[in-house]
Design a protein around this motif. Structure first.
Motif, PDB file in Angstrom:
ATOM      1  N   ALA A 105       7.274   9.813  -5.583  1.00 53.23           N
ATOM      2  CA  ALA A 105       6.982   8.377  -4.770  1.00 53.23           C
ATOM      3  C   ALA A 105       6.521   9.426  -3.310  1.00 53.23           C
ATOM      4  O   ALA A 105       5.519   8.613  -3.035  1.00 53.23           O
ATOM      5  N   ASN A 106       7.122  10.355  -2.982  1.00 54.58           N
ATOM      6  CA  ASN A 106       7.228  11.133  -1.291  1.00 54.58           C
ATOM      7  C   ASN A 106       5.478  11.726  -1.640  1.00 54.58           C
ATOM      8  O   ASN A 106       5.539  11.898   0.195  1.00 54.58           O
ATOM      9  N   LYS A 107       4.945  11.632  -2.495  1.00 53.21           N
ATOM     10  CA  LYS A 107       2.909  12.057  -2.510  1.00 53.21           C
ATOM     11  C   LYS A 107       2.391  11.361  -1.428  1.00 53.21           C
ATOM     12  O   LYS A 107       1.449  11.645  -1.344  1.00 53.21           O
ATOM     13  N   VAL A 108       3.482   9.667  -2.057  1.00 52.16           N
ATOM     14  CA  VAL A 108       2.448   8.787  -1.838  1.00 52.16           C
ATOM     15  C   VAL A 108       3.024   7.845  -0.502  1.00 52.16           C
ATOM     16  O   VAL A 108       2.060   7.620   0.883  1.00 52.16           O
ATOM     17  N   VAL A 109       3.978   7.683  -0.583  1.00 47.41           N
ATOM     18  CA  VAL A 109       4.703   7.046   0.219  1.00 47.41           C
ATOM     19  C   VAL A 109       6.036   7.837   1.180  1.00 47.41           C
ATOM     20  O   VAL A 109       6.469   9.066   0.704  1.00 47.41           O
TER      21      VAL A 109
END
Length: 146
Positions: A105-109
């Motif tokens: 998820a850290n790749k997007v938000v």
């Protein structure tokens, strides 16, 4: 400063499954049952993304779900946090390296807390939420707020 006080006292969760096996989803739902009683801390599910304070992400983020995840995050008002639940939401889990997987998820938000495991236990999910709120409360106190 007022929005910080609101999340500190009654954070509302928004649960978003990016396409998981439902193992983490079941554990997130178990964490909000009366057995663990998160409402004693004010934690409860939000009726809408526009009322949410904490976005709980489960599952591997694919190319299709990345756009929706980003859009949901942008629709959240004011102070907002993201908690990635499970190995898939952390870095892609067993699907890491697949052609359709973006990664965690850290790749997007921006992710503020991670709950490791496949699937993680409900008490660990609740513990991560409480540690996030405790960290936020400490930041408010250090900034001179009440």
């Amino acid at each position: 400063m007022e929005s910080i006080k609101l999340i500190r006292y009654s954070p509302w969760l928004v649960h978003f499954n990016t396409g998981a096996c439902n193992g983490c989803d079941i554990e997130v739902l178990a964490a909000i049952t009366p057995l663990y009683d998160p409402e004693r801390y004010g934690v409860r599910l939000a009726p809408s993304i526009r009322h949410g304070d904490i976005l709980v992400v489960t599952g591997v983020v694919t190319k299709k779900s990345a756009e929706r995840l980003k859009r949901l995050y942008e629709q959240m008002p004011g102070v907002k946090y993201v908690v990635a639940v499970g190995s898939c939401a952390y870095d892609g889990g067993v699907f890491k390296g697949s052609y359709s997987v973006v990664g965690g998820a850290n790749k997007v938000v921006p992710v503020h807390a991670y709950v490791p495991g496949c699937p993680p236990r409900p008490d660990e999910i609740l513990r991560a939420l409480l540690l996030l709120l405790q960290r936020e409360k400490q930041e408010v106190l250090e900034a001179g707020g009440k």
